[in-house]
Every structure is written in C-alpha cells, then in structure tokens.
Design a protein around this motif. Structure first.
Motif, short mmCIF file in Angstrom:
data_model
loop_
_atom_site.label_atom_id
_atom_site.label_comp_id
_atom_site.label_asym_id
_atom_site.label_seq_id
_atom_site.Cartn_x
_atom_site.Cartn_y
_atom_site.Cartn_z
N ASN A 13 -35.25 35.67 4.88
CA ASN A 13 -33.88 35.75 5.37
C ASN A 13 -33.79 36.64 6.60
N GLU A 14 -34.49 37.77 6.59
CA GLU A 14 -34.49 38.67 7.75
C GLU A 14 -35.11 38.00 8.97
N SER A 15 -36.22 37.31 8.75
CA SER A 15 -36.89 36.61 9.86
C SER A 15 -36.00 35.52 10.43
N LEU A 16 -35.36 34.75 9.56
CA LEU A 16 -34.50 33.68 10.00
C LEU A 16 -33.32 34.20 10.82
N GLN A 17 -32.75 35.31 10.39
CA GLN A 17 -31.62 35.88 11.11
C GLN A 17 -32.01 36.25 12.54
N ILE A 18 -33.21 36.81 12.71
CA ILE A 18 -33.69 37.17 14.05
C ILE A 18 -33.96 35.92 14.87
N ASN A 20 -32.52 32.88 14.61
CA ASN A 20 -31.27 32.25 15.04
C ASN A 20 -30.55 33.09 16.09
N GLU A 21 -30.59 34.40 15.95
CA GLU A 21 -29.96 35.28 16.94
C GLU A 21 -30.70 35.19 18.27
N LYS A 24 -29.86 32.05 20.49
CA LYS A 24 -28.49 31.78 20.89
C LYS A 24 -28.44 31.47 22.39
N SER A 31 -31.57 26.44 15.97
CA SER A 31 -31.19 27.24 14.81
C SER A 31 -31.54 26.47 13.54
N THR A 33 -31.60 26.46 8.94
CA THR A 33 -31.26 27.01 7.64
C THR A 33 -32.51 27.69 7.08
N LEU A 34 -32.34 28.42 6.00
CA LEU A 34 -33.50 29.09 5.38
C LEU A 34 -34.52 28.06 4.90
#
Length: 293
Positions: A13-18, A20-21, A24, A31, A33-34
């Motif tokens: 989840n942490e890796s995915l957030q970085i 997708n951010e 941008k 982007s 999904t998990l």
C-alpha cells in the motif's frame, strides 16, 4: 541529501501510494489499484528487493521499479518505471533513483541496463542520456479493432505452433536484447508460431503472441509481442503477412488486436501492420547502458 529504502521494507500500500503520486500529470495514466500493482510486479518479474523508494527525510519523494534477468547469457536489468512526486521534480530525485538502482545492479552482476521512455518525455530522455544511456531503437504500440484483409498466403509455407519457451530452440531466434515486456519469460500463456519454407525445409519466420479470452473462454483479442522473417529472403513481406494472418482473426471485426513495443527497426513488420490499418497509439524510445562486465 536523499536516502532510499527497498520496496521489501515497505508495505505494498505504501509503495502504491508513492507510485500513483509520482505519476500524477504523466503523459499517460499509469495509476493502479493495489491488485493491479501487485499483479504487475509478479507478471513482469520485477524484484521488490531491487526496487527502491527515495526519501527526503521521512518523506517519500520518488520510486523506481527494477527487474533483473539473465537473457541469452547476459545479466540484464530493466527499469520498470521511475516516478517523482510533482513538487520534487527537477530537484535531482530522478538522477538519485537511477544512480542508486545502477549501484544495486552492479552488486548483482548486471551487465546491461535497459528502459523505455515515452517519446514526448524529453526531460527524462535527456537525463538518461546524460547518465550514459543510448537510444537503441524506437518502439511502437499499435492497435486495430476492425476486420483485416489478407491475400492468400504462399502455399509453400508450413506452420507449427508451440509454447513461448520453444523460441529458445529456434535456429533463427533473434538473440538481441529486446524490450522487457516482449521477452518470452514475461508473457503468461504466450504462444509461438513458427513459419517454415516447405521446399527448402527450413524456418523462415516466427511470431510470439498471446490470445485474450473472456470469462467463458471465448477469444476476444490477440496481443503480438514479437514477429520476424529472416533477412536473407526476398519474400520477407510475404512471410510476415502469412504469419499475421495465422496469428490474428482477419474477418472478425469484434476482435481487439494489440501490438506491444515493436521495434521501428523491424521495418518489414511495421510497414505490413500499417498497410493493414494498424494505428500507432504510443511511441517510446528503447534505451540501453552497459554498466558492468
């Protein structure tokens, strides 16, 4: 001064957030999904212990996914995506990520590093060139969703289907380093079509592709990853068209057909696809750097 962590030190989840951010405002929407993020890592043989996230203090500011595989005796790395969060772009994070990844690759005995970049992404391409990467070729993503018109194939050709790994035993297999996503070991359920000249009793071409099925097992598309005809033949175009006719469903207008990262240097194939009505959706540059021996 930036620091880094490997992806196996973070949650998905942490890796995915970085990820997708970091992407941008990118040229195309990458982007995920998990579930898609994890599936991509598995499907493309990316390594979470060799992939990294850059930090400014405790703040994650960029990510680089990395895969390593021995290809035809050459230990090869692939940059499967480098992204920097918007407010840190132009501040050296991209260079830090690539240099750190190269250091990891050297530790692993990698000889050649490869990557792709969207043709329009001039800043990224210029950065990679400053760091010693050279453009080896241009790559085309192409597509077609209508019926295809083919002439009758040369009756002297014969065809044999096999599994993806059979490509290694072909006497005409092109052993040059190819874009990572088109390598046989990264394509689940890939099939191989070999074309032979019956009269001469020798192989003259091959195609690596994957059929796309819906949940009921009905084919709804085909994805082509490699296609070639031997260069010393005067009938290269006929060989290519014969293979394309076998791989695709020519008369099915509902069939989606996708071409993945076909090198522009493969002119016979590219020209044949364009003549058949395939359109280019994305153009990338394929870049390589020798980083060890």
């Amino acid at each position: 001064m930036y620091t880094f962590k490997r992806l196996n030190e973070l949650t998905f989840n942490e890796s995915l957030q970085i990820w997708n951010e970091g992407f941008k405002g990118y040229f195309v929407d990458v982007s995920m999904t998990l579930d898609a993020f994890i599936a991509r890592i598995v499907k493309e043989n990316l390594s979470i212990s060799k992939s990294i996230v850059a930090y400014d203090g405790n703040k994650p500011v960029g990510i680089l996914l990395n895969g390593i595989q021995e290809i035809n005796g050459v230990k090869t790395a692939w940059n499967g995506g480098t992204a920097v969060v918007p407010e840190y772009r132009g501040k050296g994070v991209g260079r830090f990520l690539v240099e750190t990844s190269e250091a990891i690759n050297r530790e692993e005995g990698v000889e050649v590093a490869t990557l792709e970049a969207i043709r329009e992404n001039t800043p990224a391409i210029e950065l990679y060139q400053k760091m010693g990467y050279e453009v080896a070729d241009s790559l085309l993503w192409m597509s077609h969703e209508d019926s295809l018109a083919f002439e009758e194939a040369d009756p002297s050709f014969s065809y044999e289907k096999g599994n993806a790994h059979d490509i290694l035993s072909l006497d005409i297999y092109d052993q040059n380093i190819k874009p990572w996503q088109t390598q046989w070991f990264n394509i689940k359920d890939a099939e191989l079509l070999t074309i032979s000249d019956s009269a001469a009793d020798k192989n003259v071409g091959y195609f690596l592709y994957r059929r796309v099925l819906d949940n009921s097992g009905v084919q709804i598309g085909t994805v082509l990853y490699q296609g070639m005809a031997v260069q010393d033949r005067s009938d290269q175009k006929q060989i290519i068209l014969a293979g394309l006719k076998k791989v695709f469903h020519p008369h099915d207008a509902k069939m989606k057909r996708i071409i993945v990262n076909i090198p522009l240097k493969n002119k016979v194939l590219v020209d044949a696809l364009k003549e058949l009505g395939f359109s280019v959706s994305t153009e990338q540059v394929f870049m390589m750097k020798r980083i060890g021996s």
